[in-house]
Scaffold this motif. Structure first.
Motif, PDB file in Angstrom:
ATOM      1  N   PHE A   1       0.832  -1.202   0.000  1.00 26.21           N
ATOM      2  CA  PHE A   1       0.000   0.000   0.000  1.00 26.21           C
ATOM      3  C   PHE A   1       0.870   1.257   0.000  1.00 26.21           C
ATOM      4  N   LEU A   2       1.836   1.322   0.901  1.00 21.84           N
ATOM      5  CA  LEU A   2       2.675   2.528   0.979  1.00 21.84           C
ATOM      6  C   LEU A   2       3.568   2.672  -0.244  1.00 21.84           C
ATOM      7  N   THR A   3       4.003   1.573  -0.824  1.00 19.00           N
ATOM      8  CA  THR A   3       4.780   1.639  -2.064  1.00 19.00           C
ATOM      9  C   THR A   3       3.923   2.226  -3.186  1.00 19.00           C
ATOM     10  N   ARG A   4       2.664   1.795  -3.277  1.00 20.98           N
ATOM     11  CA  ARG A   4       1.746   2.350  -4.282  1.00 20.98           C
ATOM     12  C   ARG A   4       1.421   3.817  -4.008  1.00 20.98           C
ATOM     13  N   VAL A   5       1.271   4.175  -2.754  1.00 16.36           N
ATOM     14  CA  VAL A   5       0.996   5.575  -2.393  1.00 16.36           C
ATOM     15  C   VAL A   5       2.100   6.468  -2.930  1.00 16.36           C
ATOM     16  N   GLN A   6       3.318   6.023  -2.776  1.00 14.93           N
ATOM     17  CA  GLN A   6       4.464   6.804  -3.247  1.00 14.93           C
ATOM     18  C   GLN A   6       4.532   6.809  -4.773  1.00 14.93           C
ATOM     19  N   ALA A   7       4.401   5.655  -5.388  1.00 14.87           N
ATOM     20  CA  ALA A   7       4.554   5.545  -6.841  1.00 14.87           C
ATOM     21  C   ALA A   7       3.387   6.155  -7.614  1.00 14.87           C
ATOM     22  N   GLU A   8       2.177   5.895  -7.175  1.00 17.26           N
ATOM     23  CA  GLU A   8       1.002   6.319  -7.934  1.00 17.26           C
ATOM     24  C   GLU A   8       0.484   7.702  -7.558  1.00 17.26           C
ATOM     25  N   HIS A   9       0.726   8.105  -6.323  1.00 12.06           N
ATOM     26  CA  HIS A   9       0.179   9.392  -5.861  1.00 12.06           C
ATOM     27  C   HIS A   9       1.273  10.423  -5.579  1.00 12.06           C
ATOM     28  N   GLY A  10       2.532  10.011  -5.677  1.00 11.20           N
ATOM     29  CA  GLY A  10       3.641  10.934  -5.495  1.00 11.20           C
ATOM     30  C   GLY A  10       3.814  11.459  -4.086  1.00 11.20           C
ATOM     31  N   LEU A  11       3.243  10.767  -3.107  1.00  9.98           N
ATOM     32  CA  LEU A  11       3.396  11.214  -1.722  1.00  9.98           C
ATOM     33  C   LEU A  11       4.709  10.694  -1.145  1.00  9.98           C
ATOM     34  N   PRO A  12       5.394  11.512  -0.366  1.00  7.38           N
ATOM     35  CA  PRO A  12       6.643  11.047   0.233  1.00  7.38           C
ATOM     36  C   PRO A  12       6.370  10.010   1.315  1.00  7.38           C
ATOM     37  N   VAL A  13       7.066   8.896   1.241  1.00  8.10           N
ATOM     38  CA  VAL A  13       6.969   7.846   2.252  1.00  8.10           C
ATOM     39  C   VAL A  13       8.394   7.450   2.597  1.00  8.10           C
ATOM     40  N   SER A  14       8.821   7.769   3.803  1.00  7.02           N
ATOM     41  CA  SER A  14      10.186   7.429   4.201  1.00  7.02           C
ATOM     42  C   SER A  14      10.300   5.931   4.470  1.00  7.02           C
ATOM     43  N   GLN A  15      11.522   5.435   4.422  1.00 11.43           N
ATOM     44  CA  GLN A  15      11.762   4.025   4.757  1.00 11.43           C
ATOM     45  C   GLN A  15      11.341   3.765   6.197  1.00 11.43           C
ATOM     46  N   ARG A  16      11.570   4.747   7.054  1.00 10.00           N
ATOM     47  CA  ARG A  16      11.171   4.626   8.459  1.00 10.00           C
ATOM     48  C   ARG A  16       9.653   4.462   8.569  1.00 10.00           C
ATOM     49  N   ALA A  17       8.901   5.260   7.808  1.00 10.98           N
ATOM     50  CA  ALA A  17       7.436   5.150   7.832  1.00 10.98           C
ATOM     51  C   ALA A  17       6.988   3.772   7.358  1.00 10.98           C
ATOM     52  N   LEU A  18       7.623   3.268   6.326  1.00  9.28           N
ATOM     53  CA  LEU A  18       7.297   1.936   5.812  1.00  9.28           C
ATOM     54  C   LEU A  18       7.566   0.875   6.881  1.00  9.28           C
ATOM     55  N   ASP A  19       8.736   0.952   7.499  1.00  4.44           N
ATOM     56  CA  ASP A  19       9.104  -0.017   8.535  1.00  4.44           C
ATOM     57  C   ASP A  19       8.177   0.074   9.749  1.00  4.44           C
ATOM     58  N   LEU A  20       7.908   1.302  10.208  1.00  2.00           N
ATOM     59  CA  LEU A  20       7.055   1.472  11.385  1.00  2.00           C
ATOM     60  C   LEU A  20       5.618   1.033  11.108  1.00  2.00           C
ATOM     61  N   THR A  21       5.144   1.298   9.911  1.00  2.00           N
ATOM     62  CA  THR A  21       3.779   0.876   9.572  1.00  2.00           C
ATOM     63  C   THR A  21       3.680  -0.642   9.604  1.00  2.00           C
ATOM     64  N   GLN A  22       4.659  -1.324   9.049  1.00  2.00           N
ATOM     65  CA  GLN A  22       4.646  -2.793   9.096  1.00  2.00           C
ATOM     66  C   GLN A  22       4.728  -3.293  10.539  1.00  2.00           C
ATOM     67  N   LEU A  23       5.542  -2.635  11.365  1.00  2.00           N
ATOM     68  CA  LEU A  23       5.656  -3.016  12.772  1.00  2.00           C
ATOM     69  C   LEU A  23       4.321  -2.830  13.497  1.00  2.00           C
ATOM     70  N   VAL A  24       3.701  -1.672  13.330  1.00  2.00           N
ATOM     71  CA  VAL A  24       2.429  -1.383  13.994  1.00  2.00           C
ATOM     72  C   VAL A  24       1.345  -2.353  13.526  1.00  2.00           C
ATOM     73  N   VAL A  25       1.253  -2.572  12.226  1.00  2.00           N
ATOM     74  CA  VAL A  25       0.280  -3.527  11.684  1.00  2.00           C
ATOM     75  C   VAL A  25       0.522  -4.908  12.289  1.00  2.00           C
ATOM     76  N   SER A  26       1.766  -5.330  12.316  1.00  2.00           N
ATOM     77  CA  SER A  26       2.108  -6.642  12.848  1.00  2.00           C
ATOM     78  C   SER A  26       1.689  -6.770  14.315  1.00  2.00           C
ATOM     79  N   GLU A  27       2.017  -5.779  15.126  1.00  2.00           N
ATOM     80  CA  GLU A  27       1.687  -5.829  16.550  1.00  2.00           C
ATOM     81  C   GLU A  27       0.182  -5.807  16.780  1.00  2.00           C
ATOM     82  N   LEU A  28      -0.537  -4.938  16.078  1.00  2.00           N
ATOM     83  CA  LEU A  28      -1.983  -4.831  16.292  1.00  2.00           C
ATOM     84  C   LEU A  28      -2.723  -6.067  15.792  1.00  2.00           C
ATOM     85  N   VAL A  29      -2.319  -6.593  14.656  1.00  2.00           N
ATOM     86  CA  VAL A  29      -2.962  -7.807  14.139  1.00  2.00           C
ATOM     87  C   VAL A  29      -2.618  -9.001  15.031  1.00  2.00           C
ATOM     88  N   THR A  30      -1.389  -9.077  15.503  1.00  2.00           N
ATOM     89  CA  THR A  30      -1.000 -10.158  16.413  1.00  2.00           C
ATOM     90  C   THR A  30      -1.882 -10.140  17.662  1.00  2.00           C
TER      91      THR A  30
END
Length: 158
Positions: free
Chosen positions: A41-70
């Motif tokens: 999703f975040l890769t598409r947000v950056q590629a298709e919508h031109g929004l800046p997404v830092s590597q940190r944001a990508l990593d933290l989003t995956q971490l948060v998703v992982s923890e909340l889904v777990t």
């Protein structure tokens, strides 16, 4: 008169509603599937919508998703719903499950093994909310898409 972003599902009037959702059914692949969904999703947000997404944001989003889904898989019977949406300069992560008991972050304890997920989530997000629903609960966390211009990491002000 400008449209209220809240009235348009959080999207700015000149920006389309950028979101993705998935129902996770407890087949053992939920956490990995949720992490892949967040990264894609975040890769598409950056590629298709031109929004800046830092590597940190990508990593933290995956971490948060992982923890909340777990946590949802561990404590609630039935399906888990994951919704990701761009709200301004953040990604909003929403996880719904069927258990109405709201999570409570425990006091820090370096000797405790496990059960640090909520503490971690709350330390890295800009905002966190747990809310009971007519059925179950909804957990909402927002993560900055980009580090600030001074190179500092965006996150919750403690």
């Amino acid at each position: 008169m400008e449209a209220d972003p809240a009235a348009t599902g959080g999207a700015a009037p000149d920006r389309p509603d950028i979101r993705t959702s998935v129902a996770l059914v407890g087949d053992g692949e939920d956490i990995a599937r949720a992490r892949r969904l967040a990264a894609g999703f975040l890769t598409r947000v950056q590629a298709e919508h031109g929004l800046p997404v830092s590597q940190r944001a990508l990593d933290l989003t995956q971490l948060v998703v992982s923890e909340l889904v777990t946590n949802a898989r561990k404590y609630a019977p039935g399906p888990v719903l994951l919704d990701l949406q761009i709200i301004g300069d953040t990604v909003e992560v929403v996880v719904w499950d069927s258990d109405p008991v709201l999570p409570i972050a425990r006091a820090a304890d370096a000797g405790r093994v496990g059960q640090h997920g909520l503490e971690i989530v709350m330390a890295v997000v800009q905002s966190f909310e747990a809310q009971r629903e007519p059925v179950g609960k909804r957990i909402t966390a927002r993560i900055a898409l980009a580090d600030d211009s001074g190179g500092a990491h965006s996150g919750r002000r403690l």
